[in-house]
Design a protein around this motif. Structure first.
Motif, mmCIF file in Angstrom:
data_model
loop_
_atom_site.group_PDB
_atom_site.id
_atom_site.type_symbol
_atom_site.label_atom_id
_atom_site.label_comp_id
_atom_site.label_asym_id
_atom_site.label_seq_id
_atom_site.Cartn_x
_atom_site.Cartn_y
_atom_site.Cartn_z
ATOM 1 N N TRP A 1 -3.531 3.514 -1.519
ATOM 2 C CA TRP A 1 -3.691 2.931 -2.858
ATOM 3 C C TRP A 1 -2.892 1.639 -2.953
ATOM 4 O O TRP A 1 -1.971 1.415 -2.174
ATOM 5 C CB TRP A 1 -3.176 3.890 -3.936
ATOM 6 C CG TRP A 1 -3.760 5.251 -3.852
ATOM 7 C CD1 TRP A 1 -3.328 6.271 -3.067
ATOM 8 C CD2 TRP A 1 -4.892 5.744 -4.560
ATOM 9 N NE1 TRP A 1 -4.115 7.376 -3.236
ATOM 10 C CE2 TRP A 1 -5.092 7.077 -4.151
ATOM 11 C CE3 TRP A 1 -5.767 5.182 -5.500
ATOM 12 C CZ2 TRP A 1 -6.123 7.861 -4.656
ATOM 13 C CZ3 TRP A 1 -6.782 5.974 -6.006
ATOM 14 C CH2 TRP A 1 -6.958 7.298 -5.575
ATOM 15 N N LEU B 1 -8.163 2.095 -5.187
ATOM 16 C CA LEU B 1 -8.265 2.931 -3.985
ATOM 17 C C LEU B 1 -8.612 2.038 -2.806
ATOM 18 O O LEU B 1 -9.602 1.300 -2.844
ATOM 19 C CB LEU B 1 -9.355 3.987 -4.202
ATOM 20 C CG LEU B 1 -9.740 4.816 -2.975
ATOM 21 C CD1 LEU B 1 -8.579 5.709 -2.536
ATOM 22 C CD2 LEU B 1 -10.970 5.670 -3.274
ATOM 23 N N ARG C 1 0.841 -1.208 0.000
ATOM 24 C CA ARG C 1 0.000 0.000 0.000
ATOM 25 C C ARG C 1 0.870 1.251 0.000
ATOM 26 O O ARG C 1 1.935 1.259 0.608
ATOM 27 C CB ARG C 1 -0.884 0.030 1.246
ATOM 28 C CG ARG C 1 -2.046 -0.911 1.129
ATOM 29 C CD ARG C 1 -2.984 -0.670 2.272
ATOM 30 N NE ARG C 1 -4.078 -1.636 2.226
ATOM 31 C CZ ARG C 1 -5.258 -1.433 2.744
ATOM 32 N NH1 ARG C 1 -5.525 -0.299 3.367
ATOM 33 N NH2 ARG C 1 -6.203 -2.343 2.658
#
Ligand SMILES: [Zn+2]
Ligand SMILES: [Zn+2]
Ligand SMILES: [Zn+2]
Ligand SMILES: [Zn+2]
Length: 344
Positions: free
Chosen positions: A246, A273, A238
């Motif tokens: 994201w 997302l 991430r």
């Protein structure tokens, strides 16, 4: 392979035979030549058999790798073996002796590379024989039979033919005699194509002026799931940008169960997302090579409005300049790239 200066063609066997028929007094010499030629041809043939790649059996075009027992592989097959092994999550092995091969355990064989580059090969247009290292230069630049276009192509001439016919064609070509009014459409179409291919650079430059821009140097690493079906996918860790979390996921051959079954490798990726958002996040992004990237990319700009309902951008192909580089990326432990993001 780097372009090499052109060498003289290697005389063909028919030239030798003609010399032998015409002059009787040269017969012993011609006979000797013919015998030498046959010996050479056999030697070339035998060398070809010895120096070919153990996987595709072709003579290597560029780099030659060898396992620790000396079995030879061309660069393409070597990379393919490494990529296959990564996709199967096992160690790559030499197809001949099964010894483990890797980027560190295999070595280049420069003597074989040099020898192969000196072996004769036939021009695909005129059948003259050249050393392999100069064949590409001959076929692309100087062969009289290579296929070329007319110099008036830019104003609409579609003629294609052997290079030696281009001079008489151009002398008789009707296109230079057309009026400006007749060729203006062709030129406008050509200019549009140039503008379209340059548009992405203008858009990228434009993004640099956006209020919020960010870039992340990321690594896609392979993962496997065993839940339903055995599935392989790639994912980055991430990362944060614009106050959100994201992740980028990637799939091989549109999620094919065993991508090693096909020789083609296609990598698609998805920007996702991960955090909740109260309002949509419109984003533009480009995938760039970055400082650790291993393949040339053709820049593309994409956009998506991310929200809780639309948290996954549509899958997109990795914009590789050369699709054959997919195997080179898959052969590595991770795929390195830079993701450039912009938001207004
Ligand atoms: Zn090969
Ligand atoms: Zn081997
Ligand atoms: Zn030629
Ligand atoms: Zn023409």
């Amino acid at each position: 392979m780097a372009e090499a200066p052109e060498s003289e063609p290697i005389p063909s066997s028919s030239e030798n035979t003609v010399a032998c028929d015409v002059k009787d007094e040269e017969e012993p010499l011609a006979k000797k030549r013919k015998v030498d030629k046959e010996v050479n041809e056999k030697l070339e043939h035998r060398l070809g058999g010895i120096l070919c790649c153990a996987v595709c059996l072709d003579l290597p075009q560029a780099a030659v790798y060898q396992c620790s027992n000396g079995h030879l592989m061309c660069a393409t097959c070597f990379t393919h073996l490494l990529a296959d092994a990564r996709l199967r999550d096992e160690a790559a092995t030499c197809p001949n002796c099964r010894v483990e091969i890797s980027k560190t355990s295999a070595s280049r064989n420069l003597a074989v590379e040099k020898t192969v580059s000196e072996l004769p090969a036939e021009c695909k247009y005129c059948t003259q024989v050249f050393p392999r290292h100069s064949l590409q230069h001959h076929e692309q630049k100087s062969c009289e039979n290579r296929i070329t276009g007319c110099r008036y192509e830019c104003i609409g001439c579609g003629w294609r033919g052997p290079a030696h016919e281009s001079v008489p064609h151009e002398a008789a070509c009707p296109h230079p005699h057309r009026s400006a009014a007749e060729v203006v459409d062709v030129i406008a179409e050509r200019e549009k194509r140039v503008r379209d291919s340059n548009a992405v650079y203008d858009q990228l430059l434009d993004l640099l002026s956006y209020e919020k821009i960010s870039f992340n140097d990321l690594q896609l690493k392979p993962y496997r799931t065993e839940e339903y079906v055995h599935k392989l996918y790639y994912e980055t860790s991430r990362f944060s940008a614009f106050g959100h979390q994201w992740v980028v996921k990637a799939f091989i051959n549109k999620n094919q169960r065993d991508p090693t079954q096909s020789s083609q490798r296609e990598i698609t990726y998805q920007l996702i997302l991960k955090s909740k958002t109260a309002c949509p996040v419109p984003l533009q992004w480009a995938w760039l090579r970055g400082p650790f990237g291993d393949a040339a990319l053709r820049p593309r700009l994409h956009q998506h409005s991310f929200s809780d309902e639309h948290s996954d951008a549509p899958p997109l192909p990795l914009p590789l300049a050369d699709p054959a580089d997919a195997n080179r990326l898959l052969a590595n432990k991770a795929i390195h790239f830079r993701l450039f993001l912009a938001s207004k």
